[in-house]
Enzyme design. Structure first.
Site, PDB file in Angstrom:
ATOM      1  N   GLU A  97      11.674 -15.267 -35.578  1.00  0.00           N
ATOM      2  CA  GLU A  97      10.965 -14.399 -34.635  1.00  0.00           C
ATOM      3  C   GLU A  97      11.275 -14.757 -33.185  1.00  0.00           C
ATOM      4  O   GLU A  97      11.347 -15.923 -32.830  1.00  0.00           O
ATOM      5  CB  GLU A  97       9.461 -14.557 -34.835  1.00  0.00           C
ATOM      6  CG  GLU A  97       9.025 -14.055 -36.181  1.00  0.00           C
ATOM      7  CD  GLU A  97       7.521 -14.116 -36.339  1.00  0.00           C
ATOM      8  OE1 GLU A  97       7.072 -13.969 -37.472  1.00  0.00           O
ATOM      9  OE2 GLU A  97       6.821 -14.325 -35.342  1.00  0.00           O
ATOM     10  N   CYS A 110       9.492 -15.865 -25.985  1.00  0.00           N
ATOM     11  CA  CYS A 110       9.009 -16.913 -26.877  1.00  0.00           C
ATOM     12  C   CYS A 110      10.060 -17.073 -27.972  1.00  0.00           C
ATOM     13  O   CYS A 110      10.330 -16.130 -28.711  1.00  0.00           O
ATOM     14  CB  CYS A 110       7.657 -16.466 -27.454  1.00  0.00           C
ATOM     15  SG  CYS A 110       6.993 -17.606 -28.668  1.00  0.00           S
ATOM     16  N   CYS A 117       8.830 -23.994 -40.722  1.00  0.00           N
ATOM     17  CA  CYS A 117       8.390 -25.237 -40.097  1.00  0.00           C
ATOM     18  C   CYS A 117       7.862 -26.166 -41.181  1.00  0.00           C
ATOM     19  O   CYS A 117       7.220 -25.719 -42.131  1.00  0.00           O
ATOM     20  CB  CYS A 117       7.288 -24.963 -39.069  1.00  0.00           C
ATOM     21  SG  CYS A 117       6.749 -26.457 -38.200  1.00  0.00           S
ATOM     22  N   CYS A 121       0.724 -26.740 -40.403  1.00  0.00           N
ATOM     23  CA  CYS A 121      -0.594 -26.474 -39.800  1.00  0.00           C
ATOM     24  C   CYS A 121      -1.245 -25.326 -40.587  1.00  0.00           C
ATOM     25  O   CYS A 121      -0.607 -24.297 -40.833  1.00  0.00           O
ATOM     26  CB  CYS A 121      -0.463 -26.102 -38.332  1.00  0.00           C
ATOM     27  SG  CYS A 121       0.382 -27.394 -37.379  1.00  0.00           S
ATOM     28  N   CYS A 124      -1.414 -21.550 -39.340  1.00  0.00           N
ATOM     29  CA  CYS A 124      -0.200 -20.977 -38.743  1.00  0.00           C
ATOM     30  C   CYS A 124       0.657 -20.309 -39.825  1.00  0.00           C
ATOM     31  O   CYS A 124       0.973 -20.937 -40.844  1.00  0.00           O
ATOM     32  CB  CYS A 124       0.582 -22.092 -38.052  1.00  0.00           C
ATOM     33  SG  CYS A 124       2.236 -21.622 -37.546  1.00  0.00           S
ATOM     34  N   GLY A 167       8.671 -22.881 -35.706  1.00  0.00           N
ATOM     35  CA  GLY A 167       9.292 -24.204 -35.773  1.00  0.00           C
ATOM     36  C   GLY A 167       8.756 -25.208 -34.777  1.00  0.00           C
ATOM     37  O   GLY A 167       8.032 -24.867 -33.834  1.00  0.00           O
ATOM     38  N   GLU A 168       9.108 -26.458 -35.022  1.00  0.00           N
ATOM     39  CA  GLU A 168       8.671 -27.574 -34.191  1.00  0.00           C
ATOM     40  C   GLU A 168       9.894 -28.096 -33.419  1.00  0.00           C
ATOM     41  O   GLU A 168      10.782 -28.730 -33.998  1.00  0.00           O
ATOM     42  CB  GLU A 168       8.069 -28.665 -35.091  1.00  0.00           C
ATOM     43  CG  GLU A 168       7.833 -29.984 -34.417  1.00  0.00           C
ATOM     44  CD  GLU A 168       7.102 -29.898 -33.080  1.00  0.00           C
ATOM     45  OE1 GLU A 168       6.076 -29.206 -32.982  1.00  0.00           O
ATOM     46  OE2 GLU A 168       7.588 -30.516 -32.110  1.00  0.00           O
ATOM     47  N   LEU A 223      -3.208 -29.716 -29.760  1.00  0.00           N
ATOM     48  CA  LEU A 223      -4.174 -30.713 -30.240  1.00  0.00           C
ATOM     49  C   LEU A 223      -5.042 -30.157 -31.376  1.00  0.00           C
ATOM     50  O   LEU A 223      -5.060 -30.674 -32.472  1.00  0.00           O
ATOM     51  CB  LEU A 223      -5.089 -31.157 -29.091  1.00  0.00           C
ATOM     52  CG  LEU A 223      -4.639 -32.315 -28.218  1.00  0.00           C
ATOM     53  CD1 LEU A 223      -5.739 -32.647 -27.212  1.00  0.00           C
ATOM     54  CD2 LEU A 223      -4.311 -33.551 -29.050  1.00  0.00           C
ATOM     55  N   CYS A 341       2.655 -16.566 -34.030  1.00  0.00           N
ATOM     56  CA  CYS A 341       3.809 -17.298 -34.528  1.00  0.00           C
ATOM     57  C   CYS A 341       3.985 -17.118 -36.037  1.00  0.00           C
ATOM     58  O   CYS A 341       3.106 -17.433 -36.810  1.00  0.00           O
ATOM     59  CB  CYS A 341       3.568 -18.751 -34.160  1.00  0.00           C
ATOM     60  SG  CYS A 341       4.483 -19.964 -35.032  1.00  0.00           S
TER      61      CYS A 341
HETATM   62  N1  SAH Z   1       5.423 -26.098 -33.304  1.00  0.00           N
HETATM   63  C1  SAH Z   1       5.015 -26.049 -31.954  1.00  0.00           C
HETATM   64  C2  SAH Z   1       5.385 -24.751 -31.267  1.00  0.00           C
HETATM   65  C3  SAH Z   1       5.219 -23.481 -32.046  1.00  0.00           C
HETATM   66  S1  SAH Z   1       3.549 -22.990 -32.371  1.00  0.00           S
HETATM   67  C4  SAH Z   1       3.521 -26.321 -31.844  1.00  0.00           C
HETATM   68  O1  SAH Z   1       2.847 -26.338 -32.847  1.00  0.00           O
HETATM   69  O2  SAH Z   1       3.077 -26.545 -30.727  1.00  0.00           O
HETATM   70  C5  SAH Z   1       2.976 -22.540 -30.743  1.00  0.00           C
HETATM   71  C6  SAH Z   1       1.456 -22.556 -30.593  1.00  0.00           C
HETATM   72  O3  SAH Z   1       0.855 -21.485 -31.355  1.00  0.00           O
HETATM   73  C7  SAH Z   1       0.811 -23.848 -31.097  1.00  0.00           C
HETATM   74  O4  SAH Z   1      -0.152 -24.317 -30.177  1.00  0.00           O
HETATM   75  C8  SAH Z   1       0.147 -23.394 -32.376  1.00  0.00           C
HETATM   76  O5  SAH Z   1      -0.899 -24.232 -32.752  1.00  0.00           O
HETATM   77  C9  SAH Z   1      -0.278 -22.001 -32.034  1.00  0.00           C
HETATM   78  N2  SAH Z   1      -0.578 -21.142 -33.170  1.00  0.00           N
HETATM   79  C10 SAH Z   1       0.080 -21.077 -34.343  1.00  0.00           C
HETATM   80  N3  SAH Z   1      -0.486 -20.169 -35.157  1.00  0.00           N
HETATM   81  C11 SAH Z   1      -1.544 -19.656 -34.490  1.00  0.00           C
HETATM   82  C12 SAH Z   1      -2.530 -18.672 -34.806  1.00  0.00           C
HETATM   83  N4  SAH Z   1      -2.535 -18.057 -35.983  1.00  0.00           N
HETATM   84  N5  SAH Z   1      -3.475 -18.387 -33.877  1.00  0.00           N
HETATM   85  C13 SAH Z   1      -3.463 -19.011 -32.668  1.00  0.00           C
HETATM   86  N6  SAH Z   1      -2.562 -19.937 -32.304  1.00  0.00           N
HETATM   87  C14 SAH Z   1      -1.604 -20.270 -33.207  1.00  0.00           C
HETATM   88 FE1  SF4 Z   2       2.237 -26.209 -36.755  1.00  0.00          FE
HETATM   89 FE2  SF4 Z   2       3.723 -25.296 -34.700  1.00  0.00          FE
HETATM   90 FE3  SF4 Z   2       4.822 -25.681 -37.119  1.00  0.00          FE
HETATM   91 FE4  SF4 Z   2       3.108 -23.690 -36.795  1.00  0.00          FE
HETATM   92  S1  SF4 Z   2       5.077 -23.876 -35.806  1.00  0.00           S
HETATM   93  S2  SF4 Z   2       3.161 -25.155 -38.510  1.00  0.00           S
HETATM   94  S3  SF4 Z   2       1.677 -24.569 -35.320  1.00  0.00           S
HETATM   95  S4  SF4 Z   2       3.949 -27.235 -35.816  1.00  0.00           S
END
Ligand code: SAH
Ligand code: SF4
Length: 360
Positions: A97, A110, A117, A121, A124, A167-168, A223, A341
Site C-alpha cells: 500500500e 505514506c 509485517c 500488533c 493493525c 511494515g516495520e 507506544l 495501514c
Molecule cells: N511499523 C511502524 C510503521 C507503520 S504503522 C510502526 O508501527 O510504527 C504506522 C502507525 O499506524 C503506527 O503508529 C501504528 O501503530 C498505527 N496503526 C496501525 N494500524 C492502525 C489502526 N488500525 N488504527 C490506528 N492506527 C494504526
Molecule cells: Fe505493528 Fe507497525 Fe507492523 Fe502494523 S506495521 S504490525 S503497527 S509494527
C-alpha cells in the site's frame, strides 16, 4: 531495457553503488551523472529516454539494466478527494500500500517498507497478515516515484514522506536507509530529510543505529501502552524490547541528535484511553523533548476494539498537558477507503494469515 531478471533494477542503487556499476560499464563521471539526473530529475520511464548519452553507452544501459516500475493493482479515492490510496504490485506479484494525501497544498506520501509485517500488533491489518518479505530500496523509491508522477501531471510536488505504510522500517534497516539516501540526493529528487518521518514499533537496536549514524529523519515511536504488560498486549514487540530499554534508546537518540521524538498512541476505547493510562504515559514522558500524536483506532476486521469517543480523547490529552507533555490528535485520513495501514490490501485480497513470530 533488459528484461533479464538478473539485470539490476537501477532504482535499487544509491548513488555510489550506481556510480560503481556504471564505471564498470565504461561510463565517465559526466555520463554517470547524466544517468542519475535522468532517473530522478527528469523521471524517465524507460532507460532509452535518458538523454545526452553516447549511443554506445545508451545501448549498454538498455542491454544490462532495467527500471523496476510498480504497477497499480487497485486504487481508491476518499470522498473528499484528498486521499488517494494505491495498492501497488511488485514484480513477484506481492502487493503493497501507498497512500497519497494532500492538504493545504502540501502533498504527503505514506510508503511501505515491507510486504506485510512480522511484528503482529493486534489492532493493525498489516500485523494480522504476517510478513511476506522485505522491500528492496528500489521498491521503496518506486512508490515515491509513482506518486511523484501522479502529482507532476497535476502541477503539484511532493513535500512529506512518512514511513507509516505496511511494515516495520527498522526491521528492514539497510534497504530503507538506502532508499532514503536515494530520495534526498541533491542532484535527484532532493527531498528534504526533515520532511521524512520514520515510524517504528520500537526496534531498539535500530533506534540506536539511527542516532549513531546521524540519520537526519524525524523519528516517531509507536507506544500504545506505558507499562510493559499493557503494551505487550497490543504490541508483541514490547516483550522483546521492554519499555526501560526503549526509553533509554529514545533518550540516547534525543541527546545525540538534539531532536524531539514523536510518540504515537492509537487510542482504543476502554483499553488504553482512561485517565490512568494517560497518567502512566505522562509520567513516562515527563521532562523529555517529546510530542504525542494520539490517533483514534481505525477498526480492522481482525480486532474487536473500537476508537475512543471524543470526550475520552480530550480527557486523555488534558492529563498529558498536566505533565507538560504536548499532544495532537491525528485522524487517520481516508477511513472511508480503508486507508488505515494494511486495510486496503486486506479488503482487496481477504486472505488473512497468522502473524509470524517477531524477528530481529
Ligand atoms: N511499523 C511502524 C510503521 C507503520 S504503522 C510502526 O508501527 O510504527 C504506522 C502507525 O499506524 C503506527 O503508529 C501504528 O501503530 C498505527 N496503526 C496501525 N494500524 C492502525 C489502526 N488500525 N488504527 C490506528 N492506527 C494504526
Ligand atoms: Fe505493528 Fe507497525 Fe507492523 Fe502494523 S506495521 S504490525 S503497527 S509494527
Amino acid at each position: 531495457m533488459s528484461d533479464a531478471p538478473t539485470a539490476p533494477n537501477l532504482y535499487d542503487l544509491p548513488r555510489p553503488a550506481l556510480d560503481a556499476q556504471l564505471a564498470g560499464w565504461g561510463f565517465s563521471p559526466q555520463y554517470r551523472e547524466r544517468v542519475w539526473t535522468g532517473l530522478y530529475r527528469d523521471g524517465v520511464m524507460a532507460l532509452g529516454d535518458v538523454t545526452g548519452l553516447r549511443p554506445d553507452l545508451q545501448a549498454v544501459l538498455q542491454e544490462r539494466a532495467r527500471l523496476g516500475h510498480l504497477a497499480t493493482h487497485h486504487e481508491s479515492f476518499s470522498s473528499d478527494g484528498l486521499t488517494h490510496k494505491l495498492l501497488l504490485r511488485l514484480h513477484d506479484g506481492q502487493t503493497i500500500e501507498t497512500v497519497l494525501m494532500r492538504f493545504k497544498g502540501r502533498a504527503t506520501v505514506c510508503v511501505s517498507t515491507q510486504a506485510g509485517c512480522a511484528m503482529g500488533c493486534v489492532f493493525c491489518a498489516t500485523g494480522q497478515m504476517g510478513l511476506s518479505r522485505h522491500l528492496t530500496p528500489g521498491e521503496v523509491v518506486g512508490q515515491v516515484l509513482h506518486v511523484t508522477r501522479i502529482l507532476k501531471a497535476q502541477g503539484e510536488t511532493l513535500r512529506n514522506i512518512v514511513l507509516m505504510g505496511m511494515g516495520e522500517p527498522l526491521h528492514n534497516y539497510d534497504n530503507t536507509m538506502a532508499a532514503m539516501d536515494i530520495l534526498v540526493d541533491p542532484k535527484g529528487l532532493a527531498l528534504a530529510p526533515r520532511f521524512i518521518t520514520l515510524s517504528t514499533v520500537g526496534v531498539v537496536p535500530g533506534i540506536i543505529r539511527l542516532a549513531d549514524e546521524a540519520r537526519p529523519v524525524q523519528l516517531a515511536v509507536s507506544l500504545h501502552g506505558a507499562t510493559d504488560a499493557e503494551r505487550a498486549a497490543l504490541v508483541p514487540a514490547g516483550r522483546r524490547w521492554p519499555l526501560n530499554e526503549l526509553m533509554d534508546a529514545c533518550r540516547y537518540y534525543v541527546e545525540k541528535r538534539k531532536r524531539r521524538i514523536f510518540f504515537e498512541w492509537t487510542l482504543i476505547s476502554g483499553r488504553n484511553d482512561t485517565a490512568e493510562h494517560a497518567h502512566h504515559l505522562g509520567a513516562l514522558l515527563h521532562g523529555m523533548d517529546a510530542h504525542v500524536n494520539v490517533i483514534p483506532l481505525n477498526p480492522t476486521v481482525g480486532y474487536d476494539g473500537g476508537p475512543s469517543v471524543p470526550d475520552a480523547v480530550r480527557a486523555f490529552q488534558d492529563v498529558l498537558t498536566s505533565y507538560g507533555v504536548p499532544s495532537t490528535v491525528r485522524q487517520r485520513r481516508g477511513i472511508d477507503i480503508d486507508a488505515g495501514c494494511g486495510q486496503l490490501k486486506a479488503a482487496v485480497e481477504r486472505k488473512p494469515r497468522r502473524p509470524l513470530p517477531v524477528a530481529s
